[in-house]
Enzyme design. Structure first.
Site, PDB file in Angstrom:
ATOM      1  N   LYS A 183       1.355  -1.210  -0.248  1.00  0.00           N
ATOM      2  CA  LYS A 183      -0.174  -0.157  -0.139  1.00  0.00           C
ATOM      3  C   LYS A 183       0.794   1.523  -0.131  1.00  0.00           C
ATOM      4  O   LYS A 183       0.784   1.945  -0.750  1.00  0.00           O
ATOM      5  CB  LYS A 183      -0.605  -0.237   1.145  1.00  0.00           C
ATOM      6  CG  LYS A 183      -1.939  -0.941   1.452  1.00  0.00           C
ATOM      7  CD  LYS A 183      -2.822  -0.443   2.853  1.00  0.00           C
ATOM      8  CE  LYS A 183      -3.963  -1.354   2.829  1.00  0.00           C
ATOM      9  NZ  LYS A 183      -5.075  -0.919   4.050  1.00  0.00           N
TER      10      LYS A 183
ATOM     11  N   ASP B 218      -8.393   1.535   4.129  1.00  0.00           N
ATOM     12  CA  ASP B 218      -8.301  -0.019   4.671  1.00  0.00           C
ATOM     13  C   ASP B 218      -9.242  -0.299   3.186  1.00  0.00           C
ATOM     14  O   ASP B 218      -9.946   0.755   2.324  1.00  0.00           O
ATOM     15  CB  ASP B 218      -9.994   0.227   5.076  1.00  0.00           C
ATOM     16  CG  ASP B 218     -10.168  -1.226   6.005  1.00  0.00           C
ATOM     17  OD1 ASP B 218      -9.568  -1.220   6.326  1.00  0.00           O
ATOM     18  OD2 ASP B 218     -11.229  -1.568   5.625  1.00  0.00           O
TER      19      ASP B 218
ATOM     20  N   ASP C 288      -4.219  -9.697  -6.093  1.00  0.00           N
ATOM     21  CA  ASP C 288      -4.102  -9.249  -6.696  1.00  0.00           C
ATOM     22  C   ASP C 288      -4.358  -9.947  -8.017  1.00  0.00           C
ATOM     23  O   ASP C 288      -5.077 -10.407  -9.338  1.00  0.00           O
ATOM     24  CB  ASP C 288      -2.654  -9.131  -7.122  1.00  0.00           C
ATOM     25  CG  ASP C 288      -2.801  -6.819  -6.976  1.00  0.00           C
ATOM     26  OD1 ASP C 288      -4.478  -6.491  -6.389  1.00  0.00           O
ATOM     27  OD2 ASP C 288      -2.083  -6.061  -7.026  1.00  0.00           O
TER      28      ASP C 288
HETATM   29  P1  ITT Z   1      -3.094  -2.029   6.766  1.00  0.00           P
HETATM   30  O1  ITT Z   1      -4.017  -2.391   8.026  1.00  0.00           O
HETATM   31  O2  ITT Z   1      -1.750  -2.041   8.150  1.00  0.00           O
HETATM   32  O3  ITT Z   1      -3.314  -0.798   6.183  1.00  0.00           O
HETATM   33  P2  ITT Z   1      -3.596  -4.623   6.083  1.00  0.00           P
HETATM   34  O4  ITT Z   1      -3.130  -5.302   5.132  1.00  0.00           O
HETATM   35  O5  ITT Z   1      -4.453  -5.119   7.493  1.00  0.00           O
HETATM   36  O6  ITT Z   1      -2.511  -3.359   6.323  1.00  0.00           O
HETATM   37  P3  ITT Z   1      -6.672  -4.159   4.592  1.00  0.00           P
HETATM   38  O7  ITT Z   1      -6.665  -4.244   6.446  1.00  0.00           O
HETATM   39  O8  ITT Z   1      -6.795  -3.041   4.234  1.00  0.00           O
HETATM   40  O9  ITT Z   1      -4.803  -3.826   5.239  1.00  0.00           O
HETATM   41  O10 ITT Z   1      -6.800  -5.199   4.083  1.00  0.00           O
HETATM   42  C1  ITT Z   1      -7.257  -5.561   3.851  1.00  0.00           C
HETATM   43  C2  ITT Z   1      -6.586  -6.555   2.400  1.00  0.00           C
HETATM   44  O11 ITT Z   1      -6.806  -6.719   1.309  1.00  0.00           O
HETATM   45  C3  ITT Z   1      -4.871  -6.375   2.478  1.00  0.00           C
HETATM   46  O12 ITT Z   1      -4.546  -6.805   3.246  1.00  0.00           O
HETATM   47  C4  ITT Z   1      -4.996  -7.636   1.266  1.00  0.00           C
HETATM   48  O13 ITT Z   1      -4.838  -8.985   1.490  1.00  0.00           O
HETATM   49  C5  ITT Z   1      -6.427  -6.660   0.305  1.00  0.00           C
HETATM   50  N1  ITT Z   1      -6.007  -6.194  -0.471  1.00  0.00           N
HETATM   51  C6  ITT Z   1      -6.061  -4.434  -0.498  1.00  0.00           C
HETATM   52  N2  ITT Z   1      -6.153  -4.149  -1.508  1.00  0.00           N
HETATM   53  C7  ITT Z   1      -5.543  -4.905  -2.032  1.00  0.00           C
HETATM   54  C8  ITT Z   1      -4.866  -4.735  -3.839  1.00  0.00           C
HETATM   55  O14 ITT Z   1      -4.384  -3.277  -4.230  1.00  0.00           O
HETATM   56  N3  ITT Z   1      -4.201  -5.896  -3.990  1.00  0.00           N
HETATM   57  C9  ITT Z   1      -4.917  -7.123  -3.964  1.00  0.00           C
HETATM   58  N4  ITT Z   1      -5.548  -7.268  -2.567  1.00  0.00           N
HETATM   59  C10 ITT Z   1      -5.389  -6.222  -1.776  1.00  0.00           C
END
Ligand code: ITT
Length: 196
Positions: free
Chosen positions: A13, A73, A155
């Site tokens: 991210k 998020d 992805d």
């Molecule tokens: P933070 O909370 O620390 O930001 P996180 O990985 O826990 O990081 P999220 O709570 O937003 O992030 O969880 C979203 C999940 O969804 C993330 O771990 C990925 O598995 C998936 N995800 C989110 N955006 C994505 C993307 O652009 N491409 C692929 N998978 C994605």
């Protein structure tokens, strides 16, 4: 220019957001010494992004750091699974166990025709008394197997309507141009350009 803290522990991210918000200095949690776990107890991406942004903003205030904070998020919402994994995307089968999470999606969709899905990203901005939300979505279908790079989450399972290939096959620029995060970040950047 104000420094922006991106409240995430996810390096993918951070990399995407730095590229989308080029022109702004985007610092990580590591840069400000924040290492606490934040419980994501919200029911929507919007609620969870605000929980994360507020927690880090309070930390900055406590340290006397005059930074604005954004948190993102995101989740994958699959139509025939009633929106699963949704806000539980990071912990669907195992906490940040990306391969297990992907396998769970594939096995739940085994034999199911309707594979429509969308990614949603909510960015929350917090600075002083101001709290703003920016939402982006991108639509596609879940593939029957992994296609392309499996470095970031779902992805390699997400066949983008816009790109006509999976996000795992797309370059960073291609993905950012149509992705949920790219779309939310452009809304945020436009607002910031006018208001910062
Ligand atoms: P933070 O909370 O620390 O930001 P996180 O990985 O826990 O990081 P999220 O709570 O937003 O992030 O969880 C979203 C999940 O969804 C993330 O771990 C990925 O598995 C998936 N995800 C989110 N955006 C994505 C993307 O652009 N491409 C692929 N998978 C994605």
């Amino acid at each position: 220019m104000k420094k922006i803290i991106l409240a995430t522990s996810n390096n993918h991210k951070l990399k995407e957001m730095r590229s989308i918000l080029s022109g702004y200095e985007v610092l990580s949690l590591k840069d400000i010494g924040f290492s606490a776990e934040i419980d994501e107890t919200g029911n929507t991406t919007e609620e969870n992004s605000e929980i994360k942004a507020r927690a880090v903003y309070e930390y900055c205030k406590g340290k006397g750091l005059d930074y604005c904070v954004i948190a993102d998020d995101a989740g994958l919402f699959i139509e025939s699974l009633n929106g699963e994994p949704g806000v539980h995307s990071a912990r669907y089968a195992a906490d940040h166990g990306e391969e297990q999470n992907r396998q769970k999606v594939l096995s739940k969709l085994d034999g199911i025709e309707n594979r429509k899905a969308y990614f949603e990203c909510a960015i929350c901005y917090v600075y002083k008394d101001e709290v703003k939300h920016f939402i982006g979505r991108t639509y596609g279908e879940i593939t029957k197997e992994k296609i392309g790079s499996d470095t970031f989450g779902y992805d390699c399972l997400f066949f983008s309507d816009d790109l006509q290939k999976t996000f795992g096959q797309a370059s960073e620029e291609e993905k950012n141009a149509v992705s949920h995060r790219g779309r939310a970040a452009v809304k945020f950047k436009n607002w910031l350009d006018e208001n910062a």
